[in-house]
Scaffold this motif. Structure first.
Motif, PDB file in Angstrom:
ATOM      1  N   GLU A 176     -96.392  16.901  15.319  1.00  0.00           N
ATOM      2  CA  GLU A 176     -96.209  16.001  13.948  1.00  0.00           C
ATOM      3  C   GLU A 176     -97.710  15.522  13.984  1.00  0.00           C
ATOM      4  OE1 GLU A 176     -92.763  13.499  15.110  1.00  0.00           O
ATOM      5  OE2 GLU A 176     -91.638  14.963  15.978  1.00  0.00           O
ATOM      6  N   ARG A 177     -98.470  15.387  14.248  1.00  0.00           N
ATOM      7  CA  ARG A 177     -99.631  15.092  12.897  1.00  0.00           C
ATOM      8  C   ARG A 177    -101.318  16.202  13.821  1.00  0.00           C
ATOM      9  NH1 ARG A 177    -103.904  12.542  15.386  1.00  0.00           N
ATOM     10  NH2 ARG A 177    -105.188  11.043  14.298  1.00  0.00           N
ATOM     11  N   VAL A 178    -102.090  16.445  12.345  1.00  0.00           N
ATOM     12  CA  VAL A 178    -102.957  17.213  12.894  1.00  0.00           C
ATOM     13  C   VAL A 178    -103.942  16.254  11.925  1.00  0.00           C
ATOM     14  CG1 VAL A 178    -101.498  19.257  12.371  1.00  0.00           C
ATOM     15  CG2 VAL A 178    -102.498  18.363  10.080  1.00  0.00           C
ATOM     16  N   LYS A 179    -105.626  17.026  12.678  1.00  0.00           N
ATOM     17  CA  LYS A 179    -106.623  15.905  12.107  1.00  0.00           C
ATOM     18  C   LYS A 179    -106.270  15.713  11.051  1.00  0.00           C
ATOM     19  CE  LYS A 179    -111.215  16.966  12.888  1.00  0.00           C
ATOM     20  NZ  LYS A 179    -112.649  18.222  13.072  1.00  0.00           N
ATOM     21  N   GLY A 180    -106.160  16.187   9.450  1.00  0.00           N
ATOM     22  CA  GLY A 180    -106.247  15.230   8.430  1.00  0.00           C
ATOM     23  C   GLY A 180    -108.414  14.738   7.912  1.00  0.00           C
ATOM     24  N   ARG A 181    -107.990  13.571   7.180  1.00  0.00           N
ATOM     25  CA  ARG A 181    -109.104  12.520   7.009  1.00  0.00           C
ATOM     26  C   ARG A 181    -109.586  11.584   7.035  1.00  0.00           C
ATOM     27  NH1 ARG A 181    -107.585  16.639   2.915  1.00  0.00           N
ATOM     28  NH2 ARG A 181    -107.142  14.954   1.518  1.00  0.00           N
ATOM     29  N   GLY A 182    -108.367  11.176   7.970  1.00  0.00           N
ATOM     30  CA  GLY A 182    -107.645   9.219   8.232  1.00  0.00           C
ATOM     31  C   GLY A 182    -107.294   8.879   6.441  1.00  0.00           C
ATOM     32  N   ARG A 183    -107.336   7.910   6.063  1.00  0.00           N
ATOM     33  CA  ARG A 183    -106.771   7.579   4.976  1.00  0.00           C
ATOM     34  C   ARG A 183    -106.831   8.163   4.238  1.00  0.00           C
ATOM     35  NH1 ARG A 183    -103.029   3.860   3.157  1.00  0.00           N
ATOM     36  NH2 ARG A 183    -103.552   2.791   1.145  1.00  0.00           N
ATOM     37  N   GLY A 184    -106.499   8.632   2.380  1.00  0.00           N
ATOM     38  CA  GLY A 184    -106.282   9.470   1.901  1.00  0.00           C
ATOM     39  C   GLY A 184    -105.233  10.472   1.066  1.00  0.00           C
ATOM     40  N   TRP A 185    -105.862  11.561  -0.034  1.00  0.00           N
ATOM     41  CA  TRP A 185    -104.631  11.787  -0.593  1.00  0.00           C
ATOM     42  C   TRP A 185    -104.252  13.152  -0.411  1.00  0.00           C
ATOM     43  CZ3 TRP A 185    -101.700   9.589  -4.721  1.00  0.00           C
ATOM     44  CH2 TRP A 185    -102.318   8.037  -5.283  1.00  0.00           C
ATOM     45  N   TYR A 186    -103.298  13.559   0.030  1.00  0.00           N
ATOM     46  CA  TYR A 186    -102.806  15.215   1.451  1.00  0.00           C
ATOM     47  C   TYR A 186    -102.205  15.732  -0.326  1.00  0.00           C
ATOM     48  CZ  TYR A 186    -105.078  12.690   4.615  1.00  0.00           C
ATOM     49  OH  TYR A 186    -105.892  12.637   5.500  1.00  0.00           O
ATOM     50  N   ARG A 187    -102.375  16.483  -0.672  1.00  0.00           N
ATOM     51  CA  ARG A 187    -101.090  17.609  -1.042  1.00  0.00           C
ATOM     52  C   ARG A 187    -100.080  18.368  -0.212  1.00  0.00           C
ATOM     53  NH1 ARG A 187    -103.087  18.748  -6.453  1.00  0.00           N
ATOM     54  NH2 ARG A 187    -105.852  17.659  -6.796  1.00  0.00           N
ATOM     55  N   PHE A 217    -100.007  19.912   3.464  1.00  0.00           N
ATOM     56  CA  PHE A 217     -99.170  20.067   4.266  1.00  0.00           C
ATOM     57  C   PHE A 217     -97.736  20.256   3.626  1.00  0.00           C
ATOM     58  CE2 PHE A 217     -98.388  16.138   1.426  1.00  0.00           C
ATOM     59  CZ  PHE A 217     -97.155  16.334   1.169  1.00  0.00           C
ATOM     60  N   ILE A 218     -96.726  20.960   4.346  1.00  0.00           N
ATOM     61  CA  ILE A 218     -95.822  21.416   3.778  1.00  0.00           C
ATOM     62  C   ILE A 218     -93.947  21.656   4.601  1.00  0.00           C
ATOM     63  CG2 ILE A 218     -96.679  23.587   2.903  1.00  0.00           C
ATOM     64  CD1 ILE A 218     -95.636  25.190   5.482  1.00  0.00           C
ATOM     65  N   ASN A 219     -93.213  21.962   4.052  1.00  0.00           N
ATOM     66  CA  ASN A 219     -91.521  21.415   4.824  1.00  0.00           C
ATOM     67  C   ASN A 219     -90.915  22.606   4.244  1.00  0.00           C
ATOM     68  OD1 ASN A 219     -89.865  19.204   5.627  1.00  0.00           O
ATOM     69  ND2 ASN A 219     -88.568  20.147   4.055  1.00  0.00           N
ATOM     70  N   SER A 220     -90.543  22.771   5.851  1.00  0.00           N
ATOM     71  CA  SER A 220     -89.730  23.912   5.590  1.00  0.00           C
ATOM     72  C   SER A 220     -88.499  23.909   5.500  1.00  0.00           C
ATOM     73  CB  SER A 220     -89.170  24.233   7.624  1.00  0.00           C
ATOM     74  OG  SER A 220     -88.393  25.404   7.742  1.00  0.00           O
ATOM     75  N   SER A 221     -87.605  24.468   4.246  1.00  0.00           N
ATOM     76  CA  SER A 221     -86.634  24.415   4.314  1.00  0.00           C
ATOM     77  C   SER A 221     -85.774  25.477   3.650  1.00  0.00           C
ATOM     78  CB  SER A 221     -86.459  22.691   2.712  1.00  0.00           C
ATOM     79  OG  SER A 221     -87.704  24.120   1.773  1.00  0.00           O
ATOM     80  N   LEU A 240    -103.532  21.731   8.349  1.00  0.00           N
ATOM     81  CA  LEU A 240    -102.213  22.171   7.778  1.00  0.00           C
ATOM     82  C   LEU A 240    -101.103  21.646   8.611  1.00  0.00           C
ATOM     83  CD1 LEU A 240    -100.686  23.404   5.178  1.00  0.00           C
ATOM     84  CD2 LEU A 240    -100.293  25.153   6.829  1.00  0.00           C
ATOM     85  N   LEU A 241    -100.697  20.723   7.827  1.00  0.00           N
ATOM     86  CA  LEU A 241     -98.995  20.193   8.486  1.00  0.00           C
ATOM     87  C   LEU A 241     -97.822  20.578   8.837  1.00  0.00           C
ATOM     88  CD1 LEU A 241     -98.640  17.640  10.109  1.00  0.00           C
ATOM     89  CD2 LEU A 241     -97.615  16.477   8.044  1.00  0.00           C
ATOM     90  N   VAL A 242     -97.429  21.671   9.206  1.00  0.00           N
ATOM     91  CA  VAL A 242     -95.764  22.005   8.391  1.00  0.00           C
ATOM     92  C   VAL A 242     -94.782  20.873   9.384  1.00  0.00           C
ATOM     93  CG1 VAL A 242     -93.949  23.718   9.041  1.00  0.00           C
ATOM     94  CG2 VAL A 242     -96.710  24.391   9.204  1.00  0.00           C
TER      95      VAL A 242
END
Length: 505
Positions: A176-187, A217-221, A240-242
């Motif tokens: 439910e959490r991946v490395k990322g870049r800290g606070r920022g804009w995510y697509r 990130f993506i969402n399975s739907s 990539l956060l799923v």
């Protein structure tokens, strides 16, 4: 092979607490003492007339000792006059726990995407849930999506294979959490379909396309099933956060359950007139998800949203390549912003997703760009719910949007610039990656400023000055050149609003 002809005379109508449904005569198999060999097959046939209930259930009496249940079906597709709907028949499966709303017995749904499926303890067809095939009355669920004037004739074949069951694998879910870049804009792209519903791509193929599109990130739907949830772990990664969810596909509109707890199933077997949607919207939120009505003005049968927006956490205003129904959704959402200002109530943020199913559908067209504290399910959801986001046609397009006024006060997307009503306010938009697009600034009065086309480089800055008494909110649109006439061009991006002035209740 034994055959059974299921007709109108053998059916009984019952009510599930929602729309009326129809149950047919049972399909029975030999008892354990009478079995001859390791496999048995039964075939049933029937006809559904125009005006059939939304769901038709075929009971299957499953004896003990079954290793696998396999179902295949066909139905006729007669010619119909132009403008008349033909036959379309969906299918799914419920186990011995029953067909009641809520889905305790749910074992899978493939809609109209497959002509056969199987379920056993160790494996199942995509769209279906592995698990033991226990003794009892199972139900094949038929969904007559549309029925031709001539009626819909179907044939269902059920095969039971006997033997020792396999072992059901323990599901493994993505982090439910991946490395990322800290606070920022995510697509991200929150509306995607795999081969677990009517898509044609595996989770791994979707993840590869998401990375290529510059998504974080993506969402399975998948439609009306959570079977894909246990198949995303290997596709996720530090880059990539799923998130996991479902597209709940009712007969009165579709809603994306965005970022629910792993293994959450949300029932879809109701219409707006049944007054059931609120129950399932609350279920989505209890499971940690967001309630996002999808493509509210889509023209496909059953796609137009009729449940109202009182339960919505966000609205999917832009769905796939820009079309007239997206333009309608954008205008409708803008009117909702005006109403929120007038009534002094909370507003509903907008977002966009691709709804990609198969080639040539582009993953990430469009994508929601969210300001989040980290790349995690909770942080992304918080950004979407707060409206700290904009929607862009691709990762090439970026913008910053803010308003300033008073004594150094500043507000960004989804925020309020808390200043007096006559305070001068400067609105500023910075754009990259949008050659020859125009910037439009939209308020509760409508479009109050349109820039000259951006240069071929695609970069530019637009400033506009106003006051809260003149504009209760302002949002930005980035438009391509218009094809012809007075209509605006297709969107390249748009933002959630910045509200101006002090809030009055």
């Amino acid at each position: 092979m034994c055959e059974d002809h299921t007709g109108i005379g053998r059916r009984a109508v019952f009510v599930t607490g929602a729309a009326a449904a129809l149950t047919l005569g049972s399909v029975s198999f030999a008892s354990a003492a009478d079995r001859d060999g390791g496999r048995e097959t039964r075939t049933v046939r029937g006809t559904l007339e125009p005006g059939a209930p939304d769901f038709v259930y075929v009971p299957v009496e499953v004896p003990s000792g079954v290793r696998e249940i396999r179902v295949s079906y066909t139905y006729d597709r007669p010619s119909v006059p132009p403008g008349t709907t033909g036959n379309a028949l969906d299918i799914g499966l419920f186990d011995e726990r029953g067909t009641e709303l809520g889905g305790r017995g749910f074992r899978g749904w493939s809609g109209g995407a497959r002509t056969e499926f199987f379920v056993r303890a160790d494996e199942a067809t995509p769209g279906y849930i592995p698990g033991p095939v226990r003794e009892g009355t199972w139900h094949i669920a038929l969904g007559p999506y549309t029925v031709a004037p001539q009626g819909l004739s179907y044939e269902i074949t059920v095969t039971l294979t006997y033997g020792e069951p396999g072992e059901t694998p323990k599901p493994v879910y993505p982090p439910e959490r991946v490395k990322g870049r800290g606070r920022g804009w995510y697509r991200g792209d929150c509306h995607l379909h795999s081969w677990h519903s009517d898509g044609r791509r595996t989770p791994e193929e979707i993840a590869a396309l998401a990375r290529a599109a510059g998504l974080d990130f993506i969402n399975s739907s998948d439609h009306n099933t959570h079977s894909a949830h246990a198949h995303w772990a290997e596709a996720a990664g530090d880059d990539l956060l799923v998130m996991l969810g479902e597209e709940v596909t009712t007969r009165n509109g579709h809603v994306v359950a965005l970022g629910t707890d792993p293994g959450t199933f949300v029932d879809w077997r109701y219409r707006a007139r049944d007054n059931r949607f609120g129950r399932y919207a609350r279920q989505i939120r209890r499971a940690g998800g967001l309630v996002v009505p999808a493509h509210p003005h889509a023209t496909c049968i059953g796609c137009n949203w009729k449940f109202g927006f009182g339960e919505a956490d966000a609205i999917e205003v832009w769905n796939g390549p820009w079309t007239p129904d997206d333009e309608m959704a954008l205008a409708d959402w803008d009117s909702m912003l005006v109403a929120s200002v007038r009534d002094g109530r909370d507003w509903i943020p907008a977002m966009g997703s691709s709804d990609a199913h198969r080639d040539p559908d582009a993953v990430g067209l469009p994508q929601t760009v969210v300001l989040a504290d980290e790349l995690s399910r909770r942080s992304v959801q918080e950004g979407i719910r707060a409206g700290r986001s904009y929607v862009a046609e691709s990762s090439n397009v970026s913008l910053t949007f803010g308003a300033s006024g008073g004594r150094g006060r500043h507000a960004g997307i989804g925020e309020r610039l808390d200043v007096d009503r006559d305070t001068p306010v400067t609105v500023r938009v910075e754009v990259t990656g949008a050659p020859r697009c125009t910037v439009r600034l939209v308020t509760d009065q409508g479009v109050l400023h349109t820039s000259a086309p951006l240069p071929v480089s695609g970069s530019g800055v637009v400033e506009w000055r106003t006051t809260p008494s003149y504009a209760a909110y302002v949002r930005a649109e980035l438009r391509h050149e218009a094809a012809a006439g007075p209509l605006p061009g297709a969107l390249a991006a748009f933002t959630n609003p910045i509200f101006l002035g002090r809030r009055h209740r």
